[in-house]
Design an enzyme around this catalytic site. Structure first.
Site, short mmCIF file in Angstrom:
data_model
loop_
_atom_site.label_atom_id
_atom_site.label_comp_id
_atom_site.label_asym_id
_atom_site.label_seq_id
_atom_site.Cartn_x
_atom_site.Cartn_y
_atom_site.Cartn_z
N ASP A 165 40.79 34.00 79.38
CA ASP A 165 40.76 35.19 80.56
C ASP A 165 40.67 34.65 81.70
O ASP A 165 41.62 34.02 82.15
CB ASP A 165 39.37 35.80 80.22
CG ASP A 165 39.19 37.06 80.96
OD1 ASP A 165 39.71 38.12 80.08
OD2 ASP A 165 38.82 37.37 81.77
N TYR B 284 38.72 41.48 89.88
CA TYR B 284 39.94 42.10 89.50
C TYR B 284 40.90 42.56 90.70
O TYR B 284 42.02 42.54 90.81
CB TYR B 284 39.74 43.32 88.61
CG TYR B 284 39.60 42.85 87.13
CD1 TYR B 284 40.32 42.92 86.26
CD2 TYR B 284 38.25 42.64 86.89
CE1 TYR B 284 40.24 42.52 84.84
CE2 TYR B 284 37.75 42.03 85.60
CZ TYR B 284 38.94 42.00 84.78
OH TYR B 284 38.70 41.47 83.38
N HIS C 197 39.62 37.24 71.53
CA HIS C 197 39.62 36.81 72.91
C HIS C 197 38.49 35.86 73.05
O HIS C 197 38.75 35.09 74.10
CB HIS C 197 39.47 38.18 73.79
CG HIS C 197 39.48 38.22 75.11
ND1 HIS C 197 40.77 37.69 75.90
CD2 HIS C 197 38.66 38.20 76.18
CE1 HIS C 197 40.67 37.85 77.19
NE2 HIS C 197 39.31 37.84 77.39
#
Length: 468
Positions: free
Chosen positions: A238, A387, A444
């Site tokens: 990630d 983000y 993930h």
């Protein structure tokens, strides 16, 4: 031979000045070509840059000390949590909707009931403190990390390894893999350094705009230098994948090896050819049949599916503070927001289940510990801002996206990762791949889901790098 003879005669027919000019031009052209080849082979780096993320003006004094830290809680914190849980207002789910609309509120009530009446946060705090925690000030921020040394053994090679998490993870997702990495395996053991990204968990949040993966990479390089490591290994998924990649680009001489369980490649002609012919003639474009199985049908798996699962990304990359208000104030809202990712990103098939398949790979104590780290640290909004900071400008135009990675690299491709990247495509960006593994299961959150599989893959990669 006849052509060579003609060229020779033509050369001898020139006067001395013309011959010297021709020879000089040939030498110059050869030199330029050699220089171009040399430059292509040179290890390119990206600038370290600099930053100050503390509140107010940059401090003139410098504190390089490392301080012990303990995770703590209080009865007041727990009472406040319970009061907020007790005031939760739920919405009934649609019939037979599973997790397709998000976290199913029927199952959410079961999770919250366990959280309210059975989950023991104080016990989990003791568990979190079983590894040594520390903080140190870097670029104006208190950076939290755990540092675990392997037990001393004779004839053991100890290698420093930094593990970096992503969103909505935290340092805790590595707790199951740490004992596997610190135990002696064939004479090799790892010394683990696991930091919290600033703005996540117990690392202080940046007070100024612009803190992106490059900033985090520089801070973690400073951390490793402060701990006395001149060379080390890196592992990430990630955001941790991007941060560790940036670290390898900034100081490749310090990074002995880079291991990733999530990785993407730049777009280009090679990728286009793979999309055009890969499904039917994979070996013609460097793909395997396993790549075909994971990639195709391409638009369904890599366009429509991604659109279905990245609504959160668009919100967090544009207005994180607005969305963050609700989940920072409501513990149940926070749990629903985060745990839905632990369901879907583990396996997309979990969307069809009323309980989201959450307890197939995790238990509720593990999942609620992640939530409590976000809740008690109040870090959900600052974690979401990461983000926006990384997408403020065209991502493809960033210097790190235009620079290759030349350190030894190991790639672990888990079958339920959100996007699959074949080795042939990864090589466009990662120029020195030592190992590429199709993992047999997992999604993930690799270290949290399949710690043994991931630990084994890290070890086999490192052995290849360390091999004399």
């Amino acid at each position: 031979m006849e052509k060579l003879h003609i060229l020779k005669e033509a050369f001898l027919g020139l006067d001395v000045v013309q011959q010297r000019l021709l020879i000089g031009s040939a030498v110059a052209a050869g030199g330029i070509l050699a220089c171009m080849v040399h430059k292509r082979r040179q290890v390119k780096t990206i600038p370290l840059g600099e930053g100050w993320w503390g509140a107010g003006q940059k401090s003139l004094s410098k504190d390089d000390n490392i301080y012990s830290f303990r995770v703590e809680t209080s009865d007041k914190d727990i009472e406040d949590l319970y009061e907020r849980i007790d005031r939760t207002r739920y919405t009934d789910p649609l019939e037979d909707s599973g997790f397709h609309y998000g976290f199913n509120s029927t199952y959410l009530k079961k999770v919250v009931s366990y959280w309210r009446h059975e989950f023991d946060w104080k016990k989990q705090v003791e568990m979190l403190n079983k590894y040594p925690h520390f903080k140190t000030k870097i670029e104006g921020l208190d950076v939290h990390f755990i540092h675990v040394r392997p037990p001393h053994r004779e004839n053991q090679k100890v290698l420093p390894l930094m593990l970096v998490h992503g969103w909505p993870g935290c340092f805790y997702e590595f707790y199951k893999i740490i004992p596997l990495l610190t135990e002696n395996q064939d004479g090799v053991a790892f010394e683990i350094i696991c930091p919290s990204i600033p703005g996540y968990g117990f690392s202080e949040a940046p007070h100024k705009q612009g803190f992106d993966s490059l900033s985090a990479a520089r801070i973690f390089l400073t951390l490793m230098e402060r701990l006395g490591f001149s060379q080390f290994y890196l592992q990430g998924g990630d955001w941790g994948s991007l941060i560790t990649t940036n670290m390898a680009q900034m100081k490749p001489q310090c990074v002995k090896g880079l291991h990733l369980n999530m990785f993407l490649s730049r777009r280009g002609f090679k990728v286009l050819l793979g999309l055009m012919f890969g499904r039917y003639l994979p070996f013609l474009v460097g793909l395997t049949w396993e790549d075909v199985r994971r990639l195709f049908p391409y638009f369904e798996k890599n366009v429509w599916e991604i659109l279905r699962e990245t609504g959160y990304l668009h919100i967090q990359a544009t207005k994180p503070d607005t969305a963050g208000c609700g989940v920072n104030d409501s513990p149940v809202g926070l749990a629903a927001y985060i745990l839905e990712k632990f369901s879907t990103w583990t396996d997309l098939e979990n969307r069809a289940l009323e309980d989201g398949g959450l307890e197939r790979k995790f238990n509720l104590d593990e999942l609620l510990t992640v939530i409590m780290i976000y809740w008690t640290s109040g870090s959900i909004v600052s974690s979401m801002r990461f983000y926006k900071e990384n997408t403020k400008r065209n991502f493809d135009n960033r210097v790190d996206q235009k620079t290759g990675i030349f350190v030894p690299t190991g790639l672990a491709a888990f079958p339920n990762e959100l996007m699959h990247c074949p080795q042939a495509w990864a090589q466009i960006r990662y120029k020195n791949i030592y190992s590429y593994t199709f993992m047999s299961r997992g999604g993930h959150f690799a270290a949290f889901e399949e710690p043994k599989l991931l630990a084994d893959d890290i070890l086999q990669f490192v052995k290849k790098v360390e091999k004399p």
